[in-house]
Design a protein around this motif. Structure first.
Motif, short mmCIF file in Angstrom:
data_model
loop_
_atom_site.label_atom_id
_atom_site.label_comp_id
_atom_site.label_asym_id
_atom_site.label_seq_id
_atom_site.Cartn_x
_atom_site.Cartn_y
_atom_site.Cartn_z
N GLY A 1 -12.71 8.81 -0.16
CA GLY A 1 -12.70 8.61 -1.60
C GLY A 1 -11.29 8.50 -2.14
N ASN A 2 -11.19 7.97 -3.33
CA ASN A 2 -9.88 7.80 -3.97
C ASN A 2 -9.34 9.15 -4.43
OD1 ASN A 2 -9.83 5.01 -3.67
ND2 ASN A 2 -10.88 4.66 -5.61
N SER A 3 -8.07 9.35 -4.22
CA SER A 3 -7.38 10.54 -4.74
C SER A 3 -6.02 10.11 -5.25
CB SER A 3 -7.22 11.60 -3.64
OG SER A 3 -6.50 11.07 -2.55
N ARG A 4 -5.56 10.77 -6.28
CA ARG A 4 -4.24 10.42 -6.83
C ARG A 4 -3.15 10.83 -5.86
NH1 ARG A 4 -4.73 10.59 -13.37
NH2 ARG A 4 -6.94 10.04 -13.44
N TYR A 5 -2.07 10.09 -5.91
CA TYR A 5 -0.99 10.29 -4.95
C TYR A 5 0.34 10.11 -5.67
CZ TYR A 5 1.81 9.45 -0.69
OH TYR A 5 2.75 9.50 0.32
N GLY A 6 1.13 11.16 -5.66
CA GLY A 6 2.46 11.07 -6.25
C GLY A 6 2.51 11.49 -7.70
N GLN A 7 1.81 10.78 -8.58
CA GLN A 7 1.90 11.04 -10.01
C GLN A 7 0.51 11.17 -10.61
OE1 GLN A 7 4.37 8.20 -12.08
NE2 GLN A 7 5.80 8.04 -10.39
N LEU A 8 0.38 12.13 -11.51
CA LEU A 8 -0.89 12.31 -12.20
C LEU A 8 -1.16 11.18 -13.18
CD1 LEU A 8 -1.16 16.11 -13.05
CD2 LEU A 8 -2.76 14.76 -11.71
N ARG A 9 -0.12 10.57 -13.72
CA ARG A 9 -0.29 9.55 -14.76
C ARG A 9 -0.88 8.25 -14.21
NH1 ARG A 9 2.22 9.64 -19.76
NH2 ARG A 9 3.18 11.63 -20.30
N LYS A 10 -0.83 8.06 -12.89
CA LYS A 10 -1.32 6.81 -12.32
C LYS A 10 -2.64 7.05 -11.60
CE LYS A 10 3.24 4.67 -11.80
NZ LYS A 10 4.19 4.01 -10.88
N GLU A 11 -3.55 6.11 -11.77
CA GLU A 11 -4.82 6.19 -11.06
C GLU A 11 -4.58 6.09 -9.56
OE1 GLU A 11 -7.67 6.89 -12.51
OE2 GLU A 11 -6.67 6.95 -14.47
N ALA A 12 -5.62 6.41 -8.78
CA ALA A 12 -5.48 6.41 -7.32
C ALA A 12 -5.01 5.04 -6.83
CB ALA A 12 -6.80 6.78 -6.68
N PRO A 13 -3.87 4.97 -6.16
CA PRO A 13 -3.37 3.68 -5.66
C PRO A 13 -4.02 3.35 -4.32
CG PRO A 13 -1.81 5.40 -5.13
CD PRO A 13 -2.93 6.07 -5.87
N PRO A 14 -3.92 2.12 -3.86
CA PRO A 14 -4.40 1.80 -2.51
C PRO A 14 -3.56 2.56 -1.48
CG PRO A 14 -3.20 -0.06 -3.46
CD PRO A 14 -3.39 0.93 -4.55
N THR A 15 -4.20 3.44 -0.74
CA THR A 15 -3.47 4.36 0.14
C THR A 15 -4.05 4.32 1.54
OG1 THR A 15 -3.17 5.82 -1.78
CG2 THR A 15 -2.65 6.73 0.39
N VAL A 16 -3.15 4.30 2.53
CA VAL A 16 -3.56 4.40 3.93
C VAL A 16 -3.04 5.72 4.48
CG1 VAL A 16 -3.60 1.90 4.25
CG2 VAL A 16 -1.50 3.15 4.72
N VAL B 1 0.85 -1.20 0.00
CA VAL B 1 0.00 0.00 0.00
C VAL B 1 0.89 1.24 0.00
CG1 VAL B 1 -1.90 -1.13 1.22
CG2 VAL B 1 -0.13 0.07 2.53
N TYR B 2 0.30 2.35 -0.42
CA TYR B 2 0.96 3.65 -0.28
C TYR B 2 0.53 4.26 1.04
CZ TYR B 2 2.54 3.40 -5.09
OH TYR B 2 3.17 3.03 -6.24
N ARG B 3 1.43 5.07 1.60
CA ARG B 3 1.17 5.61 2.94
C ARG B 3 1.45 7.11 2.96
NH1 ARG B 3 5.01 3.14 7.31
NH2 ARG B 3 6.52 4.12 5.89
N ASN B 4 0.62 7.81 3.73
CA ASN B 4 0.85 9.23 3.95
C ASN B 4 0.50 9.56 5.39
OD1 ASN B 4 1.54 11.86 3.47
ND2 ASN B 4 0.01 12.23 1.90
N ARG B 5 1.38 10.27 6.06
CA ARG B 5 1.12 10.71 7.42
C ARG B 5 0.46 12.08 7.36
NH1 ARG B 5 6.14 8.08 7.44
NH2 ARG B 5 6.21 6.31 8.88
N VAL B 6 -0.71 12.20 7.96
CA VAL B 6 -1.50 13.42 7.82
C VAL B 6 -1.99 13.89 9.19
CG1 VAL B 6 -2.22 12.74 5.50
CG2 VAL B 6 -3.70 12.22 7.45
N GLY B 7 -2.44 15.15 9.22
CA GLY B 7 -2.94 15.74 10.44
C GLY B 7 -4.45 15.88 10.45
N PRO B 8 -5.01 16.40 11.54
CA PRO B 8 -6.45 16.62 11.63
C PRO B 8 -6.93 17.57 10.52
CG PRO B 8 -5.41 16.85 13.79
CD PRO B 8 -4.30 16.76 12.78
N ARG B 9 -8.16 17.34 10.08
CA ARG B 9 -8.84 18.14 9.05
C ARG B 9 -8.15 18.04 7.68
NH1 ARG B 9 -12.53 21.68 10.39
NH2 ARG B 9 -11.93 23.18 8.78
N PHE B 10 -7.34 17.01 7.48
CA PHE B 10 -6.65 16.88 6.19
C PHE B 10 -7.65 16.65 5.06
CE2 PHE B 10 -4.76 14.05 2.95
CZ PHE B 10 -3.75 14.87 2.50
N PHE B 11 -8.57 15.73 5.23
CA PHE B 11 -9.51 15.41 4.15
C PHE B 11 -10.48 16.56 3.91
CE2 PHE B 11 -8.40 11.41 6.36
CZ PHE B 11 -7.61 10.87 5.35
#
Length: 840
Positions: A635-650, A561-571
């Motif tokens: 919901g799905n959002s792209r991560y890292g690259q525009l050329r790739k569809e939304a990957p499985p992300t936690v 999976v892809y991972r991103n560390r985020v804070g409150p109110r990120f979404f």
């Protein structure tokens, strides 16, 4: 030589006699030659030019290769790894510090063995109480001596600087000295704060020195022993399973690269086998060597395919220009038939006349090359600007030198011969008797004289269609990427990065810093919400990991999976919809039960569509489990690259992983123009800590545009090349058809006298134009269908043989060249029969 001088003088008189004709040809050639020179100078800087150091041919870069991942000896890799030769073969240039020591102390083939940290450092720099940022590079103490690069001012680093007990010193680049210190020589001996550590400036590198990697010059060079003190835990620097440095060497006189590789491979494998407790080489990486005369090849790997493609495109432009000029010279050759007949009748040999005509052609080409150099200077600035518009700017020293002049001169001479041969042979192929009687222009000879010009026009149209199809594919690719659904609202969103971990913030103090800065930013009038994440979603890299999902992943297996560390109110800040459960909140702090939010792609790929709320995701291993409860689905959002569809992300709360949150990216949603809030945000950040600069302050829209810098480069350049080729093709068709009408003026007069309507004359000429266009389009379409597959790796969202692109390119070409052919046809239809019958 005397004959050559005579030919040159006569050629110059011919060019002066027809200044308009000369200007058109010179401008056409200048555009083609200038475009090729600009691309070649960039290609030379990236792919060909050697390092500006002493005897670069003696430098050797070390790298290793392994089929798969060498888990027996490697846990953590800093720097780059890439596939070479296809399959699972992994190649990397990173080594551990113990390997470097063994290779340095145990070889007899290098006069110097030196090292560079594989990753550059983003430094927080304090100069006279002002906070700024800089790119730092950690190098061994013998780095500058091994490259034989002296300081422009002061001294460079020496081995005694590269020990843990030494006073921290730094060498700054000439550009950084110019920008930050206004070239003040008094900077030597001054103290600057690098990540809250005082360093003494001891020297300035020479102008233009960029180290081993073209395009990425560091601002500050520091000793290698300080790298981990600035970047990571110092105890890891000597860890044999952490590979983090590039190793290069300078060959001793008389030693070949093959000899060096053989000896170093023995040392390399003996050390690794001892560390891993192995007796066989089967599970160990293989030592490789590569000439380092051109430096690190990161930039070459990234831009080699784009640059070779652009080289092919400008080559097509030059071919169109040559065909265009050849058509014009064929027309002039027919007008000079009487001159050629007189010279032949007086005893001049055909080879002698051909040489004279080729001299004139080469003169034209050289004039075009001189003017083309001016276009090339402007073109290089444009290309570098487009290439450097991304997140990681490229700094290349591209300028005209002897190699560029030699390329332009050789290309000009070759071009002159290429477009001059056909007209020269055509001009000397004359029937002396009728030509001397002024009857060369006859109905029978007109078609024969026009045939080579028509062939060239067909070739121009075919090549032009190739360029237009390529431009259309790249423009449509850029458009699809710019309008792609990225899964969040990119408008009115400001981004910036900050790195408090480099200034000593850790643990609770780090968490308190982020909370206070977020609170202050949200209190700014007009700010709707603010949050933070380890990576902004587009254009700032990505992070991935392997996890276990109890009940879903088989025992011993893991999910990637892809991972991103985020804070409150990120979404909420980004506008990513919450589908199930809750988002990450302030209560998800250190000490609280570990939580995680997943996107819909994780639910689809790994939970098989089941409701994941309350289920666990394990980030640890069987011996050290680190389970976290799924509390929400977004919901799905792209991560890292525009050329790739939304990957499985936690998405993980950064508060629960503060040790890995030493730098973060803030996202600020505003009610108006985001850039208008930058001064207020800077004031609030300085109020929290005046020594922490804000980095990469951009809107999300700008960040996305930067991530598409290469696509925009292709779209703009191919469009420009396509329009240039179209213009040249139109000029070529117009010239041939205008000449055809001139040659057939008497015939047209006879037709009109016999009762043919002017509309019929217009249709007759337009039919010939249409035939040329049709043949050119057919050939061009066949070429486009055959070659467009070569562009597939550059495209997005469309097929290489996209029907819409092919149709639109064909229509644009057909309309443009038809208009170019209509002008001579209209002139033919207006011919006065009485004037035409008296023609000649």
């Amino acid at each position: 030589m005397q004959t050559l001088l005579q030919d040159l003088r006569y050629g110059v008189r011919q060019l002066k006699r027809n200044p308009g004709f000369t200007a058109v040809i010179v401008l056409s050639l200048a555009l083609g030659i200038g475009a090729n020179t600009a691309i070649f100078s960039l290609l030379d800087a990236v792919m060909i030019k050697m390092l500006p150091v002493s005897h670069p041919e003696q430098l050797v870069e070390l790298r290793w290769s392994f089929m798969g991942w060498p888990s027996a000896v490697l846990d953590d890799l800093e720097g780059n790894s890439f596939s070479e030769g296809g399959g699972d073969n992994v190649v990397s240039t990173s080594f551990s510090f113990p390997v470097y020591q063994a290779l340095r102390d145990g070889n007899h083939v290098f006069s110097d063995t030196f090292a560079v940290a594989a990753n550059d450092i983003q430094l927080n720099v304090g100069i006279g109480g002002r906070a700024t940022s800089a790119i730092g590079r950690a190098v061994s103490g013998n780095y500058f001596a091994a490259l034989d690069v002296p300081a422009a001012l002061g001294r460079t680093l020496v081995p005694s600087d590269d020990v843990e007990t030494a006073t921290p010193v730094a060498v700054i680049s000439y550009d950084f000295w110019s920008k930050r210190f206004a070239r003040d020589p008094g900077v030597l001996g001054k103290t600057v704060m690098l990540d809250a550590i005082p360093f003494t400036v001891v020297g300035i590198t020479p102008p233009g020195f960029f180290g081993l990697e073209a395009g990425s010059p560091p601002d500050i060079s520091v000793p290698l022993s300080l790298y981990w003190r600035l970047y990571r835990a110092p105890e890891e620097s000597n860890d044999a399973r952490v590979w983090w440095m590039l190793v290069d060497g300078r060959l001793k006189p008389g030693v070949s690269e093959q000899q060096a590789r053989a000896e170093l491979d023995v040392v390399f494998h003996q050390l690794l086998a001892h560390q891993a407790g192995l007796t066989s080489k089967a599970n160990l990486p293989v030592m490789l060597t590569r000439s380092a005369s051109q430096g690190v090849d990161t930039l070459r790997r990234k831009f080699s395919k784009p640059l070779w493609l652009l080289t092919a495109l400008v080559g097509l432009v030059l071919l169109i220009a040559c065909a265009n000029v050849a058509s014009l010279l064929l027309s002039r050759a027919s007008a000079r038939q009487k001159e050629m007949a007189v010279r032949l009748s007086l005893g001049a040999g055909r080879r002698r006349i051909i040489r004279q005509l080729l001299t004139e052609s080469i003169l034209l080409a050289i004039c075009g090359g001189v003017v083309g150099l001016l276009f090339a200077v402007w073109g290089d600035s444009l290309l570098l600007g487009l290439m450097s518009s991304g997140r990681n700017p490229i700094s290349l020293n591209v300028h005209l030198d002897l190699r560029i002049f030699a390329f332009t001169a050789g290309l000009s001479i070759l071009t002159g011969i290429l477009f001059g041969l056909a007209p020269a042979f055509q001009a000397t192929r004359v029937d002396l008797s009728p030509t001397l009687k002024d009857s060369a222009v006859t109905l029978n000879t007109a078609g024969h004289a026009l045939r080579p010009g028509k062939v060239l026009v067909v070739a121009q149209i075919a090549i032009c269609l190739l360029l237009l199809v390529g431009a259309g594919l790249f423009v449509r690719t850029l458009g699809k990427l710019e309008n792609a659904d990225i899964g969040f609202n990119r408008r009115q969103l400001l981004l910036f990065e900050i790195q408090p971990g480099l200034n000593g913030y850790t643990g609770a103090s780090l968490g308190a810093f982020y909370k206070e800065l977020q609170r202050r930013i949200e209190a700014i009038p007009g700010v709707l919400s603010a949050s933070l994440s380890q990576q902004s979603l587009i254009g700032a890299g990505m992070s991935s990991t392997s996890v276990s999902i109890p009940g879903y992943t088989p025992p011993g297996k893991q999910a990637d999976v892809y991972r991103n560390r985020v804070g409150p109110r990120f979404f909420e800040t980004l506008g990513i919809p919450l589908v199930l459960g809750r988002s990450i909140e302030a209560r998800d702090e250190a000490g609280a039960p570990k939580t995680v939010v997943v996107n819909q792609q994780v639910v689809h790929d790994y939970f098989h569509g089941d409701n994941p709320i309350g289920k666990a995701i394990d980030f640890g291993d069987p011996k050290h489990p680190e389970p976290a409860e799924v509390v929400g689905v977004v919901g799905n959002s792209r991560y890292g690259q525009l050329r790739k569809e939304a990957p499985p992300t936690v998405f993980v709360p950064y508060q629960q992983t503060l040790a890995a949150a030493t730098f973060m990216s803030f996202e600020v949603r505003t009610a108006g123009d985001p850039e208008a809030f930058v001064p207020a945000i800077r004031r609030e950040a300085q109020a929290v800590d005046k020594d922490l600069p804000l980095l990469n302050v951009k809107t999300q829209t700008e960040m996305i545009e930067d991530s598409l810098s290469l696509e925009r480069l292709f779209a703009r350049l191919t469009t420009w090349f396509g329009l240039l080729g179209l213009g040249l093709a139109c000029v070529g068709l117009y010239g041939v058809m205008a000449y055809a009408v001139t040659r057939r003026t008497k015939e047209i007069g006879i037709r009109l006298a016999l009762g043919v309507q002017r509309v019929g004359i217009l249709g007759m000429v337009m039919r010939e134009t249409a035939i040329l266009i049709a043949i050119g389009v057919i050939l061009g379409m066949a070429g486009a269908l055959a070659t467009s597959r070569m562009l597939s790796s550059f495209l997005y969202g469309i097929e290489p043989n996209d029907p819409l692109t092919l149709v639109v390119a064909t229509l644009i070409l057909a309309v443009a060249v038809s208009l170019a052919g209509f002008l001579p046809a209209r002139w033919a239809a207006k011919v006065d029969p009485m004037v035409a019958l008296r023609y000649e």
